[in-house]
Structures are given as structure tokens and as C-alpha cells.
Design an enzyme around this catalytic site. Structure first.
Site, PDB file in Angstrom:
ATOM      1  CG  ASN A 270      22.310  43.030  28.270  1.00  0.00           C
ATOM      2  OD1 ASN A 270      22.948  43.713  29.076  1.00  0.00           O
ATOM      3  ND2 ASN A 270      22.888  42.144  27.474  1.00  0.00           N
TER       4      ASN A 270
ATOM      5  NE  ARG B 189      35.510  48.399  36.747  1.00  0.00           N
ATOM      6  CZ  ARG B 189      34.787  49.279  36.060  1.00  0.00           C
ATOM      7  NH1 ARG B 189      35.375  50.067  35.193  1.00  0.00           N
ATOM      8  NH2 ARG B 189      33.493  49.362  36.235  1.00  0.00           N
TER       9      ARG B 189
ATOM     10  CE  LYS C 148      26.141  38.697  19.740  1.00  0.00           C
ATOM     11  NZ  LYS C 148      25.267  37.537  20.100  1.00  0.00           N
TER      12      LYS C 148
ATOM     13  CE1 TYR D 294      35.166  47.837  27.558  1.00  0.00           C
ATOM     14  CE2 TYR D 294      37.401  48.443  28.161  1.00  0.00           C
ATOM     15  CZ  TYR D 294      36.045  48.739  28.119  1.00  0.00           C
ATOM     16  OH  TYR D 294      35.595  49.930  28.634  1.00  0.00           O
TER      17      TYR D 294
ATOM     18  CE  LYS E 269      33.840  50.174  25.173  1.00  0.00           C
ATOM     19  NZ  LYS E 269      32.517  50.833  25.114  1.00  0.00           N
TER      20      LYS E 269
ATOM     21  N   GLY F  87      24.012  50.815  34.272  1.00  0.00           N
ATOM     22  CA  GLY F  87      25.390  50.625  34.739  1.00  0.00           C
ATOM     23  C   GLY F  87      25.856  51.802  35.573  1.00  0.00           C
ATOM     24  CG  PHE F  88      30.070  53.327  37.689  1.00  0.00           C
ATOM     25  CD1 PHE F  88      29.698  54.185  38.712  1.00  0.00           C
ATOM     26  CD2 PHE F  88      31.353  53.435  37.160  1.00  0.00           C
ATOM     27  CE1 PHE F  88      30.595  55.149  39.192  1.00  0.00           C
ATOM     28  CE2 PHE F  88      32.247  54.381  37.630  1.00  0.00           C
ATOM     29  CZ  PHE F  88      31.863  55.254  38.642  1.00  0.00           C
TER      30      PHE F  88
HETATM   31  N1  UDP Z   1      44.506  45.452  40.701  1.00  0.00           N
HETATM   32  C1  UDP Z   1      45.084  45.055  41.887  1.00  0.00           C
HETATM   33  N2  UDP Z   1      44.316  44.372  42.781  1.00  0.00           N
HETATM   34  C2  UDP Z   1      42.996  44.089  42.569  1.00  0.00           C
HETATM   35  C3  UDP Z   1      42.409  44.508  41.349  1.00  0.00           C
HETATM   36  C4  UDP Z   1      43.197  45.175  40.432  1.00  0.00           C
HETATM   37  O1  UDP Z   1      46.270  45.288  42.153  1.00  0.00           O
HETATM   38  O2  UDP Z   1      42.370  43.475  43.457  1.00  0.00           O
HETATM   39  C5  UDP Z   1      45.331  46.224  39.764  1.00  0.00           C
HETATM   40  C6  UDP Z   1      45.327  45.701  38.341  1.00  0.00           C
HETATM   41  O3  UDP Z   1      46.344  44.738  38.165  1.00  0.00           O
HETATM   42  C7  UDP Z   1      45.613  46.975  37.551  1.00  0.00           C
HETATM   43  C8  UDP Z   1      44.979  48.074  38.399  1.00  0.00           C
HETATM   44  O4  UDP Z   1      44.794  47.525  39.684  1.00  0.00           O
HETATM   45  O5  UDP Z   1      46.999  47.223  37.479  1.00  0.00           O
HETATM   46  C9  UDP Z   1      43.648  48.571  37.862  1.00  0.00           C
HETATM   47  O6  UDP Z   1      42.864  47.444  37.609  1.00  0.00           O
HETATM   48  P1  UDP Z   1      41.318  47.532  37.242  1.00  0.00           P
HETATM   49  O7  UDP Z   1      40.825  46.140  37.105  1.00  0.00           O
HETATM   50  O8  UDP Z   1      40.622  48.417  38.200  1.00  0.00           O
HETATM   51  O9  UDP Z   1      41.225  48.279  35.843  1.00  0.00           O
HETATM   52  P2  UDP Z   1      42.172  48.415  34.559  1.00  0.00           P
HETATM   53  O10 UDP Z   1      42.738  49.759  34.709  1.00  0.00           O
HETATM   54  O11 UDP Z   1      43.235  47.348  34.558  1.00  0.00           O
HETATM   55  O12 UDP Z   1      41.218  48.274  33.446  1.00  0.00           O
END
Ligand code: UDP
Length: 313
Positions: A32, A186, A91, A145, A149, A10-11
Site C-alpha cells: 500500500n 534506523r 493491523k 510492532y 509480530k 519495501g526494502f
Molecule cells: N540508533 C542510534 N542512532 C540513530 C538511530 C539508531 O544510536 O540515529 C541506535 C538505536 O538506539 C538502537 C540501534 O541504533 O540501539 C539500532 O536501531 P534501529 O532503529 O536501526 O533498529 P532496532 O534494532 O532498534 O530495531
């Protein structure tokens, strides 16, 4: 040391593998590959101190020989991935944590659990110190998640208290950099990919929600120091510079030299459900017990990440 790193493809797992190899240790990587990629560790394959096992750590794991440390970094880690893999996410944070703790106990190894700022949920306290118990929805789309965690933290500390295992818990705040999956959903890969293809940046909601973004090298340094510290209670590792997602969108277009517009969208599929309104680490504990603080600012980290993605979009 001989170290097992789960989620090694992964990253973060791959960058940690690099760090341990560069420090002269021997790394057994396990993954995996449901969200990881062999591309991330292709350069390590064939290294005399690196080996890779394609295995799901949620099932019984066996590693021959001695281990000095186990770092459990395997997990889907983006809201998109939780929607696609909710049960594997639960899991790996529960059964996978149990299996890796059991392995560490059998080998007499030190154990480090990768936890998350998601344990704070949609926080009512900002910034979040480790002493904050959080505001987590136990049954929303993100709960697979968050709750896994939280369970993982509790199980790790149960092994520490009951079995005397040497354990560490890192609470990782939003981290970005090369080797993130372009389509992981993300905000960092989404915005950079959109900026580089001159498509509108999709800001969810009104973009007033905040995040604090750390470059991966800072995270790796914090984890490395934590493993060798004597701290068994959770430690936040994140960059305390907080910004709104709208400001972040503007920073991405500026740094990538893009002419993309911004659009406001409201995903209805669960990606935006329970989206934390604020998030910012209180890092006074990391400063105090690890002598750690981030050193890479957003302009520098984003520029390097944009370069990485430029060759891939
Ligand atoms: N977000 C957004 N546009 C995108 C993807 C995410 O505005 O195309 C927003 C999302 O609603 C959140 C923030 O960016 O407020 C960070 O989202 P991310 O999925 O990176 O991770 P999170 O911190 O929520 O786990």
C-alpha cells in the site's frame, strides 16, 4: 511457482521479488506504499512474470488464479515508522496476517511469515535462540510492532495446527543494504546519511547497546531456503557478529571516508524507549536445518550500501 509477496515495494520485499523472478518464478507483489516505494520495483514493472497490486493487506484481499506460496513481508519496520503508524503496524501484523493466511489456505499455498528479533524484546539471554520466549513490554511505543509480530507467529502456527497449512516463520535480525529508505530513521541509513554529509553521527544513549547487522543478500538466501525446507517452527536469520552502536558509528565513518564527529543524544519521543540493550542471533538452528550461514561481512556490505546512498543524499 506463482508467489504472492506482500510488502513487495519495501526494502526486503523488493529484493525477495527479484530473487523469485531470477529463479524463474512468477511474482504478484502487493503493497500500500505507506513506507514502501515504487522506485524499489520500477525495474520489475513490465516484466512478464511480475505484477503489482496497490492494496492494503489489512483489508480483505483477493488474488485471481493459483498461488503456490504467500510471503507476508508487509509492515512498517523502523521505530520511527511505528511512532508515525502505530495502528497500521498493529493491523498489518494481525489482520494482514489473518487475511494472507486465509488466502494461502484458500489457494492451498505454502505460507511464510516475516517475524522479527523484536519478538525477543529487550532480551535477558544473549545470543537469542529460537527457544527464548523474550522480554517484551506489551504497552510501550514499540509494542505495536513487537506484539503484532508475536500475535502473527501465534496465528500462523494456529493455521498450521488447526488447518494443516504448510507454514514457515523467519525471525529477521537487523538487515541493511541498498533500497533502505534514507529517512527511515534506523541506524544504518541515519549514520550513512550523516557520514556522507559530514554531519555528526547521532549515537543514542551511550552507544553501548549492541546489534548484529546482516547484509540483505544473506537474509534473502535464508528466507528462500526456509520456504523450501520442512521447518514450521521459527528460525532466526541474522549475522551473529555483534557490535556496540558506538563501534558501528566508527565503522561507518571509516568505511565511508567521512570526517564526521559522533554526538550522543537521548531522543525523548519514544524512538529510544525500550531500546534493546543487546541483540545477537543464535543461528545454530539455521545452520542445522537450512545449511545456512551469512557470507557477507560488514566491511563489504557497508561499502556497497554507502555506494547506494552516495548517489541519493
Ligand atoms: N540508533 C542510534 N542512532 C540513530 C538511530 C539508531 O544510536 O540515529 C541506535 C538505536 O538506539 C538502537 C540501534 O541504533 O540501539 C539500532 O536501531 P534501529 O532503529 O536501526 O533498529 P532496532 O534494532 O532498534 O530495531
Amino acid at each position: 511457482m506463482r508467489v504472492l509477496i506482500t510488502g513487495a515495494a519495501g526494502f526486503l520485499g523488493s529484493h525477495l521479488s527479484d530473487r523469485f523472478i531470477n529463479e524463474g518464478h512468477t511474482v504478484v507483489g502487493m503493497d500500500n506504499l505507506i513506507t514502501g516505494s515504487m522506485d524499489n520495483i520500477a525495474h520489475l514493472m513490465g516484466h512478464e512474470r511480475f505484477s503489482f497490486v496497490n492494496q492494503d493487506v489489512s483489508n480483505y484481499i483477493y488474488v485471481a488464479g493459483e498461488l503456490d506460496a504467500v510471503l507476508h513481508f508487509a509492515s512498517p519496520a523502523s521505530p520511527n515508522d511505528y511512532l508515525e503508524f502505530p495502528i497500521p503496524t498493529m493491523k498489518v501484523g494481525s489482520l494482514g496476517t489473518h487475511n494472507t493466511l486465509g488466502l494461502a489456505k484458500a489457494k492451498g499455498a505454502r505460507y511464510l511469515f516475516a517475524s522479527t528479533s523484536e519478538t525477543y524484546g529487550d532480551p535477558l539471554v544473549n545470543p537469542q535462540p529460537e527457544t527464548y520466549w523474550g522480554n517484551v513490554n506489551p504497552n510501550g511505543p514499540r509494542s505495536c510492532y513487537d506484539e503484532a509480530k508475536r500475535f502473527g507467529e501465534a496465528l500462523t502456527l494456529s493455521y498450521q495446527r488447526y488447518h494443516g497449512l504448510e507454514t514457515r516463520i523467519v525471525r529477521i535480525f537487523n538487515t541493511y543494504g541498498p533500497r533502505m529508505r534514507l529517512n527511515d530513521g534506523r541506524v544504518v541509513p541515519n549514520f550513512i546519511a550523516q557520514a556522507l554529509t559530514n554531519k555528526p553521527l547521532t549515537v543514542y544513549g551511550d552507544g553501548s547497546q549492541t546489534r548484529s547487522f546482516q547484509y540483505y543478500t544473506d537474509l534473502v538466501e535464508g528466507v528462500y531456503r526456509l520456504l523450501f525446507s520442512g521447518e514450521s517452527m521459527p528460525v532466526n536469520i541474522g549475522n551473529p557478529v555483534e557490535m556496540s552502536i558506538l563501534d558501528f558509528a566508527n565503522a561507518v565513518t571509516e568505511i565511508s571516508g567521512s570526517s564526521s564527529d559522533i554526538v550522543f543524544v537521548h531522543p525523548k519521543d519514544g524512538r529510544f524507549t525500550d531500546d534493546p540493550k543487546v541483540r545477537r542471533p543464535d543461528i545454530s538452528k539455521a545452520k542445522r536445518v537450512l545449511g545456512w550461514e551469512p557470507t557477507v561481512d560488514l566491511a563489504e556490505g557497508l561499502a556497497k550500501t554507502v555506494d547506494f546512498f552516495r548517489s541519493r543524499v
